[in-house]
Structures are given as structure tokens and as C-alpha cells.
Design a protein around this motif. Structure first.
Motif, PDB file in Angstrom:
ATOM      1  N   LEU A 114      30.043  77.557  18.206  1.00  0.00           N
ATOM      2  CA  LEU A 114      28.765  77.047  18.882  1.00  0.00           C
ATOM      3  C   LEU A 114      28.103  76.419  17.907  1.00  0.00           C
ATOM      4  CD1 LEU A 114      27.629  77.544  21.583  1.00  0.00           C
ATOM      5  CD2 LEU A 114      26.491  79.551  20.862  1.00  0.00           C
ATOM      6  N   ALA A 115      27.612  75.191  17.968  1.00  0.00           N
ATOM      7  CA  ALA A 115      27.271  74.321  16.982  1.00  0.00           C
ATOM      8  C   ALA A 115      25.494  74.695  17.043  1.00  0.00           C
ATOM      9  CB  ALA A 115      27.476  73.051  17.263  1.00  0.00           C
ATOM     10  N   LYS A 116      25.318  74.955  15.769  1.00  0.00           N
ATOM     11  CA  LYS A 116      23.572  74.943  15.589  1.00  0.00           C
ATOM     12  C   LYS A 116      22.920  73.862  15.799  1.00  0.00           C
ATOM     13  CE  LYS A 116      24.330  79.220  13.049  1.00  0.00           C
ATOM     14  NZ  LYS A 116      24.888  79.637  11.616  1.00  0.00           N
ATOM     15  N   ALA A 172      33.181  71.680  24.686  1.00  0.00           N
ATOM     16  CA  ALA A 172      32.834  72.333  26.130  1.00  0.00           C
ATOM     17  C   ALA A 172      31.139  72.360  25.849  1.00  0.00           C
ATOM     18  CB  ALA A 172      33.454  73.410  26.303  1.00  0.00           C
ATOM     19  N   ALA A 173      30.501  71.793  26.725  1.00  0.00           N
ATOM     20  CA  ALA A 173      28.960  72.004  26.594  1.00  0.00           C
ATOM     21  C   ALA A 173      28.394  72.453  27.775  1.00  0.00           C
ATOM     22  CB  ALA A 173      28.431  70.397  26.324  1.00  0.00           C
ATOM     23  N   GLN A 174      27.265  73.286  27.812  1.00  0.00           N
ATOM     24  CA  GLN A 174      26.361  73.352  29.048  1.00  0.00           C
ATOM     25  C   GLN A 174      24.993  73.067  28.727  1.00  0.00           C
ATOM     26  OE1 GLN A 174      23.775  76.087  29.258  1.00  0.00           O
ATOM     27  NE2 GLN A 174      23.307  75.359  31.245  1.00  0.00           N
ATOM     28  N   ALA A 175      24.298  72.467  29.608  1.00  0.00           N
ATOM     29  CA  ALA A 175      22.907  72.083  29.395  1.00  0.00           C
ATOM     30  C   ALA A 175      22.098  72.145  30.608  1.00  0.00           C
ATOM     31  CB  ALA A 175      22.691  70.672  28.874  1.00  0.00           C
ATOM     32  N   SER A 176      20.826  72.488  30.302  1.00  0.00           N
ATOM     33  CA  SER A 176      19.852  72.247  31.328  1.00  0.00           C
ATOM     34  C   SER A 176      18.840  71.102  30.852  1.00  0.00           C
ATOM     35  CB  SER A 176      18.784  73.635  31.222  1.00  0.00           C
ATOM     36  OG  SER A 176      19.811  74.698  31.628  1.00  0.00           O
ATOM     37  N   ILE A 177      18.467  70.234  31.925  1.00  0.00           N
ATOM     38  CA  ILE A 177      17.807  69.192  31.741  1.00  0.00           C
ATOM     39  C   ILE A 177      16.566  69.031  32.379  1.00  0.00           C
ATOM     40  CG2 ILE A 177      17.892  66.713  31.810  1.00  0.00           C
ATOM     41  CD1 ILE A 177      20.727  66.731  31.568  1.00  0.00           C
ATOM     42  N   LYS A 178      15.435  68.799  31.791  1.00  0.00           N
ATOM     43  CA  LYS A 178      14.111  68.595  32.398  1.00  0.00           C
ATOM     44  C   LYS A 178      13.266  67.256  32.082  1.00  0.00           C
ATOM     45  CE  LYS A 178      10.038  71.146  33.327  1.00  0.00           C
ATOM     46  NZ  LYS A 178       9.037  72.328  33.011  1.00  0.00           N
TER      47      LYS A 178
END
Length: 120
Positions: A52-54, A26-32
Motif C-alpha cells: 500500500l503505497a504511502k 489496484a486503486a480505490q479513490a474518492s473524488i471531490k
């Protein structure tokens, strides 16, 4: 409230629909500007609890190339401590986690080229 430019990914491998996951992400990202401004990767079924992968930090604020993605995937070897059971060996679970990482990054950034060159 969901942050601006936020996107999500969820996928799991299971033998059959409804079975317990062999590996999941499960992933959450902000992309700019085509890069990850923030990335959280939550792997599950790769140990005794979700992780939660470092190694996600290797993919933030950098241009994602197949080499960068491969380095982040390789870092999972040190982070994941999968158990062996009747569904999968630890090596198989690590491999599938890398496949999920590659799919996740490729889809979130809309970069199919990353999947084609993946070693996972």
C-alpha cells in the motif's frame, strides 16, 4: 457500502494473458471537486508482498499537475523493492509501476493531459 464518489482502477502488466503479473496496481479513490479526497494505491509484483503505497498521500487534497504527479511517481523509487527474475529487472518494474500510477490518476480524474506530460 461503497463511499459516495468512489471509483476504482485495476491494471497489470504481464507478458501474456494469464501469466503472472510483472507489475500491477489496484486503486480505490474518492473524488471531490476534481481532487482526490482519498486515494489508496496497492501495488503488487513489486516485492515479496503487495504494498500500500504511502506516496498516494502526495496526491490527496491537492490540485494534480504533471509536476505533482511526477513527484509522487519519483517517491515510488524509495517505496518499491522489486525483485529481479526472468521477467523483469527491478528498474523495469519501478518504471512500469510509475506508468501504472500515471494511467491510474489520469483515468480516475478523467485528465488525459496528465498522461501526455508524464515522464513515466
Amino acid at each position: 457500502m461503497t463511499p459516495k464518489n468512489s471509483t476504482h482502477f485495476f491494471h497489470e502488466f504481464a507478458r501474456r494473458h494469464g501469466d503472472y503479473a510483472i507489475v500491477g496496481l489496484a486503486a480505490q479513490a474518492s473524488i471531490k471537486d476534481g481532487r482526490f479526497a482519498d486515494l489508496r494505491l496497492g501495488f503488487f509484483a513489486v516485492g515479496d508482498r503487495p504494498l500500500l503505497a504511502k506516496s498516494a498521500s502526495k496526491l490527496v487534497d491537492v490540485a494534480i499537475t504533471p509536476a505533482v504527479l511526477s513527484e509522487a511517481a519519483s517517491a515510488l523509487d524509495d517505496e518499491l523493492d522489486p525483485l529481479e527474475d526472468h521477467q523483469a529487472t527491478p528498474a523495469m518494474r519501478r518504471h512500469l509501476a510509475k506508468v501504472l500510477l500515471t494511467r491510474c490518476v489520469s483515468l480516475l480524474l478523467a485528465r488525459p493531459d496528465l498522461r501526455a506530460g508524464a515522464s513515466a
